[in-house]
Structure formats: C-alpha cells, structure tokens
Scaffold this motif. Structure first.
Motif, PDB file in Angstrom:
ATOM      1  N   GLY A 152       0.869  -1.378   0.561  1.00  0.00           N
ATOM      2  CA  GLY A 152       0.044   0.056  -0.055  1.00  0.00           C
ATOM      3  C   GLY A 152       0.839   1.503   0.123  1.00  0.00           C
ATOM      4  O   GLY A 152       0.203   2.726   0.486  1.00  0.00           O
ATOM      5  N   TYR A 198      -5.363  -5.133  -5.879  1.00  0.00           N
ATOM      6  CA  TYR A 198      -5.274  -3.874  -4.713  1.00  0.00           C
ATOM      7  C   TYR A 198      -5.978  -2.319  -5.734  1.00  0.00           C
ATOM      8  O   TYR A 198      -5.878  -1.221  -5.279  1.00  0.00           O
ATOM      9  CB  TYR A 198      -3.745  -3.452  -5.140  1.00  0.00           C
ATOM     10  CG  TYR A 198      -3.542  -4.784  -4.205  1.00  0.00           C
ATOM     11  CD1 TYR A 198      -4.360  -5.450  -3.319  1.00  0.00           C
ATOM     12  CD2 TYR A 198      -2.187  -5.935  -5.133  1.00  0.00           C
ATOM     13  CE1 TYR A 198      -3.680  -7.000  -3.027  1.00  0.00           C
ATOM     14  CE2 TYR A 198      -0.986  -6.753  -4.456  1.00  0.00           C
ATOM     15  CZ  TYR A 198      -2.235  -7.335  -3.139  1.00  0.00           C
ATOM     16  OH  TYR A 198      -1.766  -8.173  -2.534  1.00  0.00           O
ATOM     17  N   ARG A 222      -5.112  -6.454   3.564  1.00  0.00           N
ATOM     18  CA  ARG A 222      -4.466  -6.157   2.678  1.00  0.00           C
ATOM     19  C   ARG A 222      -4.519  -5.207   1.707  1.00  0.00           C
ATOM     20  O   ARG A 222      -4.527  -4.237   1.083  1.00  0.00           O
ATOM     21  CB  ARG A 222      -2.920  -6.843   2.481  1.00  0.00           C
ATOM     22  CG  ARG A 222      -1.978  -6.725   1.212  1.00  0.00           C
ATOM     23  CD  ARG A 222      -0.752  -8.016   1.314  1.00  0.00           C
ATOM     24  NE  ARG A 222      -0.523  -8.088   2.102  1.00  0.00           N
ATOM     25  CZ  ARG A 222       1.302  -7.389   2.789  1.00  0.00           C
ATOM     26  NH1 ARG A 222       1.409  -6.473   1.811  1.00  0.00           N
ATOM     27  NH2 ARG A 222       1.456  -7.735   3.551  1.00  0.00           N
ATOM     28  N   ARG A 274      -5.905  -2.421   1.973  1.00  0.00           N
ATOM     29  CA  ARG A 274      -5.867  -0.599   2.084  1.00  0.00           C
ATOM     30  C   ARG A 274      -5.107  -0.369   1.474  1.00  0.00           C
ATOM     31  O   ARG A 274      -4.705   0.565   0.563  1.00  0.00           O
ATOM     32  CB  ARG A 274      -4.557  -1.418   3.416  1.00  0.00           C
ATOM     33  CG  ARG A 274      -4.745  -1.892   4.332  1.00  0.00           C
ATOM     34  CD  ARG A 274      -3.726  -1.639   5.866  1.00  0.00           C
ATOM     35  NE  ARG A 274      -2.483  -3.525   5.054  1.00  0.00           N
ATOM     36  CZ  ARG A 274      -2.782  -4.039   5.756  1.00  0.00           C
ATOM     37  NH1 ARG A 274      -3.781  -4.386   6.515  1.00  0.00           N
ATOM     38  NH2 ARG A 274      -1.521  -5.196   5.778  1.00  0.00           N
ATOM     39  N   ALA A 275      -4.388  -1.613   0.456  1.00  0.00           N
ATOM     40  CA  ALA A 275      -4.087  -1.206  -0.948  1.00  0.00           C
ATOM     41  C   ALA A 275      -4.850  -0.401  -2.200  1.00  0.00           C
ATOM     42  O   ALA A 275      -4.826   0.385  -3.012  1.00  0.00           O
ATOM     43  CB  ALA A 275      -3.624  -2.040  -1.990  1.00  0.00           C
ATOM     44  N   GLN A 276      -6.134  -0.518  -1.513  1.00  0.00           N
ATOM     45  CA  GLN A 276      -7.757  -0.514  -3.356  1.00  0.00           C
ATOM     46  C   GLN A 276      -7.590   1.457  -2.210  1.00  0.00           C
ATOM     47  O   GLN A 276      -7.487   2.017  -2.997  1.00  0.00           O
ATOM     48  CB  GLN A 276      -8.606  -0.922  -2.381  1.00  0.00           C
ATOM     49  CG  GLN A 276      -8.406  -2.243  -3.298  1.00  0.00           C
ATOM     50  CD  GLN A 276     -10.149  -3.152  -3.158  1.00  0.00           C
ATOM     51  OE1 GLN A 276     -10.969  -1.882  -2.487  1.00  0.00           O
ATOM     52  NE2 GLN A 276      -9.760  -4.215  -2.658  1.00  0.00           N
ATOM     53  N   GLU A 277      -7.511   1.781  -0.450  1.00  0.00           N
ATOM     54  CA  GLU A 277      -7.431   2.551  -0.081  1.00  0.00           C
ATOM     55  C   GLU A 277      -6.185   4.093  -0.862  1.00  0.00           C
ATOM     56  O   GLU A 277      -6.068   5.044  -1.386  1.00  0.00           O
ATOM     57  CB  GLU A 277      -7.214   2.453   1.071  1.00  0.00           C
ATOM     58  CG  GLU A 277      -8.572   2.234   2.218  1.00  0.00           C
ATOM     59  CD  GLU A 277      -8.449   2.249   3.974  1.00  0.00           C
ATOM     60  OE1 GLU A 277      -7.263   2.684   3.388  1.00  0.00           O
ATOM     61  OE2 GLU A 277      -9.253   1.492   4.373  1.00  0.00           O
ATOM     62  N   CYS A 278      -4.663   3.039  -0.798  1.00  0.00           N
ATOM     63  CA  CYS A 278      -4.452   3.978  -0.993  1.00  0.00           C
ATOM     64  C   CYS A 278      -4.097   4.721  -2.844  1.00  0.00           C
ATOM     65  O   CYS A 278      -3.622   5.469  -3.189  1.00  0.00           O
ATOM     66  CB  CYS A 278      -2.688   2.568  -1.481  1.00  0.00           C
ATOM     67  SG  CYS A 278      -1.189   4.093  -2.042  1.00  0.00           S
ATOM     68  N   ASP A 279      -4.279   3.020  -3.568  1.00  0.00           N
ATOM     69  CA  ASP A 279      -4.583   3.463  -5.324  1.00  0.00           C
ATOM     70  C   ASP A 279      -5.699   4.483  -5.478  1.00  0.00           C
ATOM     71  O   ASP A 279      -5.768   5.042  -5.588  1.00  0.00           O
ATOM     72  CB  ASP A 279      -5.229   2.110  -5.911  1.00  0.00           C
ATOM     73  CG  ASP A 279      -5.692   2.674  -7.453  1.00  0.00           C
ATOM     74  OD1 ASP A 279      -4.498   2.923  -7.297  1.00  0.00           O
ATOM     75  OD2 ASP A 279      -6.565   1.793  -7.680  1.00  0.00           O
TER      76      ASP A 279
END
Length: 874
Positions: free
Chosen positions: A601, A639, A862, A865-870
């Motif tokens: 992320g 992600y 995980r 979290r990565a989707q939130e980052c994207d």
C-alpha cells in the motif's frame, strides 16, 4: 479420526522406545483394474512385516495404519484381535519384547485425492495408473508402519500387479517377473538403504518408459553406474521429451558429485510423471515422482523448461539433503527443503543452459517468501511443529523460498567454499541418520570460522522480513558525502539482522541505465554507512541488495524511485563483452521491489500498472515478463480502487493486444502476451479476436494455436459469457483426454450463471465425487474476478461450511476448498467482518483450519489497504 494426527511428543516418545531394523511390504494391486461398482472404497491387500527392537521390554506402543479394515495382526507369533487393537488409525501394541516382529494384513483404500496410493483411470483409453505420494504422513494409508522421519529403516517391497504393467519402486527389480496367474505377476525389489517412510514409493501401470544410463569415475578410480528411467502415461508419450529430461538429470548428477563428494547412494534413478499429482514433485530415492503437467502438450516458453529443470535438480539435491540425511522431526523440514530450493537454482546456473536461474529465483521464489513472511502465520525457518496437521501447512514459502534465500545469504556470509565443505562433512558425518539444526551449524562453524549460533538466531529462529532503504547525501559537486543503509523491521517481528549486501549505483548512459559503482558491506543494526562509496559521483538509482545476496524488501530513496518511474525498462542486459552479470538481475529486483511497494500500500496499483504498460513490452527475460503478467492481473483484481477497475482493465487489455501484435512471430514473448490477453480480455472486440483465433477466422502471424492455447482462449470466453456449454463440450470432443477433462471442468464452472455457480459449489463443498484434480479445476473456474456480484451469495455459506469440510474431507481436499473458495473477491468491510466473526466464534476449531482462515483474512485486509492507497492517488 482419533489418533490420526500424530504429535511431536508422541513421536519423541516412540523414537526413544523403538529402533526399526527393517520392513517387508507386499502390495497386491490387481484390484485396481475392472469397473467401479460404487459400493464403498475400492481396496487392495497390504501385508507389512516390521522387525524392530524395544528399549523397555514389556512396554506398550503403537503402529500407524489408516485403512478401511484389518484382516489379521500378529505380534511375535501371537495373533491379536484386529477389532480390539485397530481403531482406524493406530494398532495398539502391548507387551513388547526386546526384539519384535509385527505382521499386519490389511485392506487399504485406493486414493482419489493424491494421498496414499492414488488410482487414476485415463479417460482416453480406460487404462489404470497407480502411484504413491506420502509426505508428510500418508505411507500409513498403504502399509502399516511407524510414521515419523526419525525411525528410518531399510524397505523390501514386492508387488503383485497385472503382468502387462510396469512396476517400479525405490530399489531396482530383484530378478524377473514371477507369474502368479495368466494375467498377473509378482515383482520383487531389492532392499533400500535406511530411509524414512514418507519417501518410500511404488508406481504401477501401463506407463510409457524410456531408459538411459549415467556413469562417472569416482576419485578412488571406481566407476559409478546409475541406470536412468523416465516414465509417463501412454497418452502423453508423443509429447514426452525424455532426452531433455535426461540431459538435465546427467548435468545435475555431475554437479552434485563434483561438489558433494558423496556418491549417489540409491542405485537407479527413475523419474515418473504421474497424473493428478498434488504437488510439483517428490524426492522418493530412486523413484522420483513429478506432476505430469511438466510433460508439455503444447508450445510453452523457455521459462517453463527452466522451471522443470529447476524441479528436477531440486529433487535431485534431496537425495543428499533429506534422503541421505533426514530431519529428526518436521520442525527442521527446512534442512531439506531450503537446501533443495537453493541447490536447484545454484546447480542450474552452474551446470545447465538455464544461466538466468537466479533472476527467476529473485523475481518468483522470493515473491512467495515475502508474501508468506508477512502473513499472521509467519514462522521462523526452523518452525515449531506440534503435529502432522501443522507439518502439512508448513510446506510453505518460508520453509522453501525464504530458507533458500537465507542460505544464499549464508554463502555470502560464510563463503562458498566453506559452505560446500560444510555440506560434505555433514553428509559423511550423518549419512543415513537424522539431524537437527545444531548438527548443521557445527560443521559450518568448523569450515567457516564464523559464529553460526548468532547467525542462526537472527536468520533461522526469528520471523519477519527486514526492509533496507538507502539514505544518500551529496556535496555541491554532486559527489557522495555519505551513503547509508537504513534497516527496519515490523513491530510484531522486530529483529534487525546482519546482512551481507552489495549496493549498486546506476546512471543513464545514452538510453541505458547502467551500473558504474558497487560496494559490498555488512549491514548491522538500524543504520550502516557504506564507506566504499564515499566520494563517488551522485547516482540516479541506488539499488540496495544488488546481486540479490540477502533476503529483504528493497526500498528506494525519492530520487531512485523517480528514476525507476521514468526509466525502469532501461536497466539493460550487459553487452557480450561485459564482465558484469548484474543488469537482468537488477531489473528483476527492481520489478520485485515495486511490486512489494504495491502490495504494502505504498505505491498505488495504477502506478504499478502504468510501469507494466510502459516497460513490460521491452522485458527481455521471459520469466520476468510472465511474472509481471501475473502481478499486473493481481494488482488490478485485488489492489486497484473499485472505481478505477474498469479503466485499468481496459488499459491492461489494450496493452496486451498491442504487445501481442508487436512481439516477434513465433517467440515465447508472443505466446506469453497471447495468454495474458486471454486472461485480461474485457471488451467485445477482445472476445471477438479470441473467438477468431479459436475457430480459425483470425490469425496472428507466428502464433500457433495448439490445443493448450485453445483451452486458454476458451476459458476466457467462458468466463466472459461468450462460450456456452455446447462449445465447451465440443472442445472436449477434440481433446477427450485427462488434460482436456480438467480444462472442460474449469471452463464449465467459469460461466457467469447463478445455476452454474450453485452446481459447482455443491460438487466441491457438499460432496466428494470429484478427484483432487477435478476439485482443483472446479475451484479455479468458480472464482472469476469479473463475477463479483454473482459470487456474493456464497460468502456466508463459506463460513457456515468450514468446520464440516475440514472434518469430513481429507486434509489435501479440505485445504484446496478452504483456500480456494474464501470470498476474497467480496473485498469489502462486510467480508472482513464475517471473517473476524468466524474466528471469534470458533476459537476451538482445528488450529490448521484457523491458520488458513487467518491467512485469507490477512490477504483481504491487505487488499483493502492497497485499494485505499490507489483511491487516494485519484
């Protein structure tokens, strides 16, 4: 079943009590042929004679056997009542003498799950094929024994089977076939050296066999002769490239004899490629078994041949690491698997044409390790294995790939010569015995002069992966005043380890990004200064762990990351005259690093996919390219922010089509892009092209649409709703083989239809009608990224069925169902809540089952979290 899950403490107590002198095992497998009746499990006769000593005469013990029934049990000439002493998993033994003979006559069941003696009926010609697979503890499904790795013994096998069959075991056949009746014969095999139960083996059936021979003059002047065999089903004979298999086999035998100084101890060397195999391969001495998918029915890329060669060499390394010298209990499984994984790549680079094996190791095997080491179930390389269910789950990325990575670091730390000399002493000192960690460390201390205990505490007895980040300052003249390496560890595993690393400095020269300076340093603690690079011109890219000497996650300073975003594809192969071999590996390491940033992320998925879009087409290493395809699809599916998935899908499909058209006709790269396009196709135009390639109305110059590629195209059409059952059945009519039926089952389950999904779910979750291979194919077809809404109703039933599935199915099938059907595509807080609720409400569920659910929960968290980052990158 009570007693089936042997514990470490029970094994220790039994090992202290018993010494096994030998086994005689007779199997009568004539019952394997003939039609199935459906009246209970099909069985075969198994007669085991075990001779063993007892350190405490008068004591009690038990033998292991998992079988539908026992006909007779005799202990020291005394008949025991099977109903009184056999509980379905153990045979109680009371009043043991100093010297004992146990004879068990049982009816054991053929397997359909790849555990024990697996029976396969070839749909192409109706022929029956048998093979055994035991690790960690399924020999007891075939013969009565003491099922633990430290009770090694010699084995003498004999098999009654149809006379027309080929039958092989660990030892060579002892004399000619002995007729039993008009249709069958008895084969006897020479006694083995002392080995563990889990690596004994029998393979029987009308296999296609190719023979060859290996010979080598040993240092004392004697000549070692090793008969070689390669086997596969008759239906695969026309695809069987035995010459290539024998070439790699001979190269491996040369390499290991040259470096291990201990002649291959098990006589012959057969390699059987068998159907419906659960794993890649198994190191049964003299009778190695492989999954038959390594016999390629269509065109594959060079990386597929490289992978097969790696597996051949991995299993060969086990002849010494594991078979000759065996771990005492599954805690030290790494003593064989980590070494075999390391030696597979090591020998490949030095002895075969696959000289880029360390690139593959860095980009693929380590990715497996990094994922496993960040799960809540991570464990030290030397694990804490309480029982056999624990052991089953520990054949993981830690034991294999992290352990191998740690050994690569050990070679850098102790020195290559010291490592190999330590291995030689280890074999000679412990031949045919069992060892623990301390036994290996003692010889390595002798040969290296290093403190192995301290090294082992940091690397083998702690969990987690460190991150290494460069910190650079320069003066006004753009010279480095200080370059330091910062080491970090996750809070839950705070160990900062000693790392021997190379730090490479890169700059652009023309259109290339090249290394112009390099220094090695021992990293210790949170911050280490690299003195050897002071005063060097400022780099555009700092690559910590250049040459991949250690096991760590690579991070970048801001300038280096900016360089990669613009020029990752410019890290070029060296010219033929260059002495450096770092650039392909350096590029693979950078790809691996940006993938880890995405998984953590720290880099938006869309940025990773942008790198793939811009640079993957120029990737020269086919193995790296195929890994990029896999990661790109994973980034998009798991992600990327949901709101961006449609755009990302369209871009990835456009990239795949463009690169397919640009790829060299007939090349492995062209084939890889064609397969990738099938995986990411989204538009009607995409599907129209796939249909055209399938029916011959479309053509791409150089692309051979063979049967395996046809199935890949059809799988994409089925998942996209562009192929119905009739089209899939028609394809099966073209390829009505074992492979074809697996593909058909997967395609049928892939269709976007609620009734199709319900039927697939029922076949896998609510019944055991499918074999292991067809269960795997159904699960793979069921879970399709483009069908999230269709799969939504199965989230709650998944959790409701978990304990029943674990209780009623074999562990191999249960693991496939629990892992494969977890609702990972329902990637929202609701599914996370369902998972947490199940874990909270089932604290007493089997520990192995809870581990699988916790791992799946971690993957889901995980992804969120990565989707939130994207999403933030939008």
């Amino acid at each position: 079943m009570p007693g089936e899950n042997l514990t470490r403490e029970e094994a220790r107590q039994r090992a202290a009590l018993l010494t096994v002198d030998g086994y005689e095992v007779h199997l009568d497998v004539r019952s394997a042929t003939g039609p199935d009746t459906g009246d209970g499990p099909r069985t075969f006769r198994s007669v085991s004679t075990i001779r063993f000593r007892c350190a405490e005469p008068g004591a009690s013990g038990f033998a292991d056997l998992v079988a539908p029934s026992v006909t007779a049990v005799t202990l020291n000439g005394r008949a025991l009542d099977p109903a009184a002493v056999f509980d379905g998993a153990r045979i109680a033994l009371d009043g043991l003498a100093a010297e004992n003979e146990l004879v068990v006559d049982a009816q054991c069941a053929y397997s359909r799950t790849g555990e024990g003696l697996h029976r396969f009926v070839d749909p192409e010609d109706g022929e029956v094929y048998l093979y055994t697979h035991y690790e960690p503890a399924d020999a007891r499904r075939v013969f009565a024994n003491f099922e633990q790795p430290d009770l090694k013994a010699p084995y003498t096998f004999s098999v009654t089977a149809p006379a027309a069959w080929t039958v092989i075991s660990n030892g060579a056949q002892d004399g000619p076939d002995e007729p039993v009746d008009e249709a069958s014969s008895l084969r006897r095999f020479v006694a083995t050296k002392p080995i563990g139960t889990y690596i004994t083996a029998v393979v029987a059936g009308p296999y296609h066999v190719v023979r060859d021979h290996y010979s080598r003059e040993l240092p004392d002047g004697t000549v070692l002769e090793i008969p070689l065999g390669a086997l596969c089903r008759k239906g695969l004979a026309r695809y069987f490239d035995a010459d290539e298999i024998f070439t790699v086999t001979k190269q491996g035998l040369d390499f290991f004899h040259e470096h291990f100084d201990f002649p291959y101890p098990f006589g012959k060397y057969d390699q059987a490629f068998v159907p419906e195999y659960n794993i890649g391969a198994m190191e049964n001495p003299g009778c190695v078994t492989f999954r038959e998918e390594f016999v390629y029915r269509g065109k594959v890329t060079r990386s597929a041949y490289e992978r097969r060669a790696n597996v051949i060499l991995h299993e060969m390394a086990h002849m010494w690491f594991g078979d000759l010298v065996t771990m005492e209990w599954w805690d030290d499984l790494w003593l064989k698997e980590s070494f075999a994984d390391f030696m597979g790549s090591f020998s490949q680079v030095e002895a075969t044409r696959y000289t880029n094996a360390w690139v593959t190791f860095a980009n693929q095997r380590k990715a497996w390790a990094y994922r496993a080491d960040q799960l809540p179930s991570t464990h030290p390389v030397t694990a804490d294995i309480h029982d056999l269910e624990d052991a089953k789950l520990n054949f993981d990325g830690i034991t294999y790939a992290k352990g191998a990575s740690v050994l690569k670091q050990l070679v850098a730390y102790a020195g290559r010569d010291a490592f190999l000399e330590g291995s030689r002493r280890y074999f000679k000192r412990h031949a045919y015995g069992n060892t623990r960690l301390a036994d290996l460390l003692s010889v390595l201390e002798e040969t290296s002069g290093r403190d192995m205990a301290a090294w082992a505490r940091s690397w083998l007895q702690t969990a987690g992966v460190n991150s290494l980040t460069p910190q650079i300052t320069c003066d006004a003249q753009d010279r480095i005043t200080e370059l330091a390496v910062l080491q970090e560890a996750p809070a839950e595993h705070p160990e900062l380890r000693p790392h021997r690393v190379a730090v490479g400095l890169y700059r652009r020269e023309g259109t290339e990004l090249v290394r112009y300076a390099r220094a090695e340093v021992d990293v210790a603690g949170p911050r280490t200064v690299v003195d050897g690079l002071a005063g060097v011109e400022r780099p555009e890219l700092v690559l910590v762990n250049d040459d991949d000497l250690t096991y760590c996650k690579i991070r970048f300073d801001e300038g280096s990351l900016a360089t990669l975003r613009a020029h990752l594809g410019d890290l070029t192969d060296p010219s033929p005259s260059s002495s450096s071999r770092g650039y392909p590996l350096a590029r693979a390491l950078c790809w691996s690093a940006v993938w880890n940033l995405t998984r953590d992320g720290l880099m938006p998925a869309r940025d990773y996919l942008d790198l793939v879009e811009r640079f993957a087409g120029a990737e020269s290493d086919i193995g790296v390219l195929q890994m990029l395809h896999s990661c790109a699809r994973g980034a998009l599916v798991h992600y990327a922010a949901p709101s961006w998935r449609a755009e990302g899908s369209a871009r990835l499909a456009r990239t795949a089509l463009a690169e397919l058209r640009l790829a060299e006709p007939g090349s492995g790269h062209q084939l890889a892009w064609a397969r990738f396009l099938a995986q990411v196709a989204v538009t009607e135009a995409d599907f129209q092209l796939l249909r055209g390639l399938l029916d011959g109305t479309a053509r791409i110059d150089g692309l051979e649409v063979d049967q395996e590629l046809r199935w890949a195209l059809l799988a994409a059409l089925a998942a996209g709703g562009a192929a119905d059952g009739a089209l899939i059945d028609a394809e099966l009519a073209r390829d009505d083989t074992a492979s074809g039926r697996r593909h058909q089952v997967r395609c049928l389950a892939s269709r976007p239809d609620a009734e199709v999904k319900a039927a697939a779910w029922k076949r896998v979750v609510d019944s055991d009608v499918l074999s292991n291979a067809l269960t795997e194919a159904t699960v793979a077809g069921f879970d399709q990224p483009g069908q999230r809404e269709l799969l939504k109703p199965f989230a709650e039933p998944y959790f409701a069925s978990l304990e029943r599935v674990w209780r009623e199915r074999s562990i191999e099938i249960a693991m496939a169902v629990v892992r494969g059907l977890f609702p990972i595509l329902q990637d929202d807080r609701r599914t996370l809540g369902l998972t947490d609720a199940w874990l909270a409400e089932h604290p007493d569920a089997a520990p192995a089952l809870r581990r699988l659910v916790r791992e799946a929960r971690d993957d889901l968290a995980r992804a969120l979290r990565a989707q939130e980052c994207d999403a933030a990158a939008a």
